[in-house]
Design an enzyme around this catalytic site. Structure first.
Site, PDB file in Angstrom:
ATOM      1  N   LYS A 290       0.668  -1.351   0.108  1.00  0.00           N
ATOM      2  CA  LYS A 290      -0.104  -0.035  -0.200  1.00  0.00           C
ATOM      3  C   LYS A 290       0.934   1.079  -0.092  1.00  0.00           C
ATOM      4  O   LYS A 290       0.522   2.330  -0.434  1.00  0.00           O
ATOM      5  CB  LYS A 290      -0.994  -0.015   1.193  1.00  0.00           C
ATOM      6  CG  LYS A 290      -2.210  -0.880   1.211  1.00  0.00           C
ATOM      7  CD  LYS A 290      -3.137  -0.442   2.357  1.00  0.00           C
ATOM      8  CE  LYS A 290      -4.122  -1.488   2.478  1.00  0.00           C
ATOM      9  NZ  LYS A 290      -5.160  -0.970   3.291  1.00  0.00           N
TER      10      LYS A 290
ATOM     11  N   ASP B 160     -10.272   3.750   2.275  1.00  0.00           N
ATOM     12  CA  ASP B 160     -10.194   3.293   3.612  1.00  0.00           C
ATOM     13  C   ASP B 160     -10.819   4.293   4.423  1.00  0.00           C
ATOM     14  O   ASP B 160     -11.883   4.260   5.378  1.00  0.00           O
ATOM     15  CB  ASP B 160      -8.872   2.828   4.114  1.00  0.00           C
ATOM     16  CG  ASP B 160      -8.315   1.612   3.763  1.00  0.00           C
ATOM     17  OD1 ASP B 160      -9.172   0.868   3.175  1.00  0.00           O
ATOM     18  OD2 ASP B 160      -7.305   1.273   3.885  1.00  0.00           O
TER      19      ASP B 160
END
Ligand code: ATR
Length: 280
Positions: free
Chosen positions: A71, A108
């Site tokens: 990520k 997120d």
């Protein structure tokens, strides 16, 4: 007769990839909405990440999700980075735009807020002081989400205080770093408690915190989703706090990604929740 939909391809890149729930949930939506497309688990070793990302365009992918351990590294491989992803410092969704530009997003923060609103639709982050436990990647997304939603006071605590001090640089006027030893008392007057640490996850000890100082009207959110009922949530529920488990964030973070890949905004239904919970 309507023209057939063009075939669309997406997937999730990680190493290893077997633990990812993304193929299950995107697969559920592809079927539900009758989309002509496919979503694949893509195991990619860290040293092959640049080649894999470049290959998306050549292979005709609409985009991909990115998970552990890529990520952070994937952000540097993007041609354009969305401002929210830039502030979080991580990308979990890569979109190949129509002109071929690779754009990085982080869904997120959206997923976290959507999960809270799934339980309390009218909730706003300016409702009162918020306690966030942890200062890893997940905490960064939660803190950015809360600030963007109007949070005025975030009490941030982490076992390693230096990491919390680093995260607080996002907005030092609103993020107050509190010593980990003070975590029990720091719950006083809070409107929301969020656990972003790994404590309470299957195979880890429960989070070591006493909830006595937390108002009963406060919400308690654990982003751990395996198990759904962590020891923290079980203790909070027993004393009457409204609880939010980690499954909602997991499902909601996939909504904007699915829409970008396949052109349909999907719903997070109870049936989907059950389908994913059954795989845990
Ligand atoms: P993620 O990207 O999922 O947030 P991470 O970056 O590994 O994962 O962060 C894990 C978080 O759990 C960190 O806040 C970590 O605290 P440290 O920064 O001190 O490592 C926290 N954590 C892990 N083990 C812990 C423990 N035994 N007690 C308290 N916090 C713990």
């Amino acid at each position: 007769m309507a023209a057939p939909q063009p075939f669309k391809l997406a997937g999730v890149i990680g190493w290893p990839i077997a633990q990812s729930r993304s193929p299950v949930l995107h697969g559920h939506w592809l079927k539900q909405y009758g989309v002509n497309g496919s979503y694949l688990p893509l195991p990619v070793q860290p040293e092959r990440l640049p080649d894999a990302i470049k290959g998306l365009r050549a292979l005709g992918f609409s985009g991909c999700n990115v998970t552990i351990p890529h990520k952070l590294d994937v952000l540097k491989l993007m041609e354009v980075v969305d401002p929210v992803a830039m502030r979080i410092g991580a990308v979990n969704t890569v979109v190949v735009q129509n002109d071929g530009t690779l754009t990085g997003f982080n869904t997120d923060a959206y997923g976290f807020l959507a999960s809270l609103r799934g339980v309390r639709p009218e909730w706003k982050a300016n409702a009162g002081p918020i306690v966030v436990l942890g200062a890893g990647g997940a905490a960064r997304a939660v803190v950015v989400a809360l600030l963007d939603d109007g949070a005025n006071e975030i009490r941030l605590m982490n076992r390693t205080i230096e990491r919390a001090q680093g995260l607080a640089q996002i907005d030092p006027s609103k993020i107050h770093v509190v010593d980990w030893a003070e975590r029990h008392a720091a719950l006083d007057g809070a409107a929301l408690l969020v656990n972003t640490t790994s404590q309470g996850m299957v195979g880890y000890p429960p989070l070591d915190i006493t909830l006595d100082a937390l108002p009963v009207g406060a919400m308690v959110c654990d982003i751990v989703y395996n198990p759904l009922e962590t020891p923290l949530l079980a203790a909070a529920r027993k004393r009457g706090n409204t609880c939010i488990d980690g499954l909602g964030m997991l499902l909601h973070q996939a909504v904007p990604a699915f829409e970008a890949f396949f052109g349909v905004r999907p719903q997070v239904s109870n049936e989907l929740k059950r389908a994913v919970a059954d795989t845990l």
